[in-house]
Design a protein around this motif. Structure first.
Motif, PDB file in Angstrom:
ATOM      1  N   TYR A 173       0.839  -1.209   0.000  1.00  0.00           N
ATOM      2  CA  TYR A 173       0.000   0.000   0.000  1.00  0.00           C
ATOM      3  C   TYR A 173       0.872   1.255   0.000  1.00  0.00           C
ATOM      4  N   ASN A 227      -5.975   2.965   4.376  1.00  0.00           N
ATOM      5  CA  ASN A 227      -6.938   2.730   3.295  1.00  0.00           C
ATOM      6  C   ASN A 227      -8.354   3.022   3.783  1.00  0.00           C
ATOM      7  N   TYR A 229     -11.361   1.553   3.333  1.00  0.00           N
ATOM      8  CA  TYR A 229     -12.316   0.553   3.813  1.00  0.00           C
ATOM      9  C   TYR A 229     -12.108   0.159   5.263  1.00  0.00           C
ATOM     10  N   TYR A 230     -10.885   0.358   5.787  1.00  0.00           N
ATOM     11  CA  TYR A 230     -10.657   0.014   7.201  1.00  0.00           C
ATOM     12  C   TYR A 230     -11.528   0.861   8.130  1.00  0.00           C
TER      13      TYR A 230
END
Ligand SMILES: [Fe+2]
Length: 354
Positions: A173, A227, A229-230
């Motif tokens: 990432y 990120n 979505y976490y």
């Protein structure tokens, strides 16, 4: 389940890789009539199971998934022409490009895929296709960070000394993000930038993205990279309710929103070079890019659908709009190795004091 041909052949081919075989049992008899499709997945089963079930319900085609956290590319390479794999599922355009560069994939000519997936999110030579998109954003302390806008570049500003937390610079990432800095600003700038961010770290890089939110909640830092979505995974975590407190302590800031846009990456798929069930695999690829499957993805994963006709989930929309950096993901793949070398060169993972 051990009696399935996929399991036997896979186990023979590379015995040292641990894997779990999940077979969809729905419509088993219809599935036999319609055939099957075999998937090697780096994506966790719970993220893709609802989609595969919907596909089997619709088509009668059975899906077999070999899941592993690592080593699937190597396994594909070792199996060569005898590989039972039809499709590879993974995260990050860099990893998809690696599979392509290793000769493990084949191009797919599909008008449906091209129509559903914007060019930015697929390989120009049609070897891989994005399915979901996520932003690499900044987690900011709700209490201590007052500004409304931020840039990645600003993370190197000494005003943030001792205030930044991040996972290992070598995680994919982060190397992908650093690759975008190289692509936009050049390598010399990227190196200085990394040194600046390193000097601003609160402590040695450690943990995953969620642990950075935890450290903001406990006051160890004010800003972190993470990120999108976490945020949803933490805010709704009934199993580990302390994560709800981590989510409450932060807000998402979309870096470079007033400029080139926020770095985004994808999860995606590629057709294996020697796919034995090519026609069924194509059907699954087109299904996964369809409005129907993209809607399932949006709700199950809280990632952004790549199909522009499908809106993100409610919680994702609540974070506000994302302007995605338009740099083609192929470019990121190109600079990712150099990014990784720079992380080592500045000794990023040693933390702020060395
Ligand atoms: Fe992740």
């Amino acid at each position: 389940m051990e009696a399935t041909p996929l399991a036997r052949r896979g186990a023979r081919a590379v015995a040292h890789i641990a894997f779990a075989l999940a077979t969809a049992t729905t419509l088993a008899s219809a599935a036999l009539a319609q055939g099957e499709v075999n998937i090697y997945s780096y994506r966790e089963p719970q993220l893709i199971d609802p989609l595969l079930k919907a596909f089997t319900d619709k088509t009668g085609i059975k899906t077999n998934v070999v899941y592993a956290a690592a080593g699937l590319n190597e396994r594909l390479a070792a199996e060569g022409q005898n590989s039972p794999a039809d499709l590879l599922f993974t995260v990050d355009a860099g990893r998809l490009s690696e599979a392509k560069d290793a000769g493990l994939t084949q191009p797919v000519a599909s008008a449906a895929l091209k129509q559903s997936i914007p060019a930015q999110f697929r390989d120009p030579a049609d070897h891989w296709f994005g399915l979901t998109m996520r932003g690499r954003v900044i987690y900011a302390s709700k209490d201590r960070v007052k500004q409304d806008a931020i840039t990645y570049e600003e993370l190197a500003d000494p005003k943030w000394k001792g205030k930044i937390c991040v996972r290992s610079g070598q995680h994919v990432y982060n190397t992908s993000l650093i690759a975008t800095i190289i692509a936009h600003k050049g390598e010399a700038y990227a190196e200085d930038w990394l040194k600046g961010v390193k000097a601003n770290l609160a402590h040695k890089p450690a943990g995953g993205d969620r642990e950075q939110a935890r450290d903001i909640a406990s006051g160890k830092c004010d800003l972190a990279l993470g990120n999108t979505y976490y945020m949803a995974l933490m805010a709704r975590n009934e199993k580990n309710p302390e994560q709800k407190e981590w989510a409450k302590a932060i807000r998402l800031m979309f870096p470079n929103a007033n400029g080139r846009g926020t770095h985004v990456n994808i999860s995606g798929m590629a057709l294996a070079k020697n796919a034995p069930n090519r026609a069924n695999a194509l059907k699954l690829m087109e299904f996964l890019a369809s409005d129907e499957a993209q809607r399932i993805y949006a709700i199950a994963n809280n990632e952004y659908p790549v199909n522009p006709k499908v809106p993100p989930s409610d919680i994702v929309q609540s974070w506000g709009p994302i302007k995605a950096d338009a740099l083609p993901l192929e470019n990121i793949a190109k600079y990712r190795r150099r990014a990784s070398e720079l992380v080592d060169k500045v000794n990023f993972d040693a933390g702020p004091s060395s």
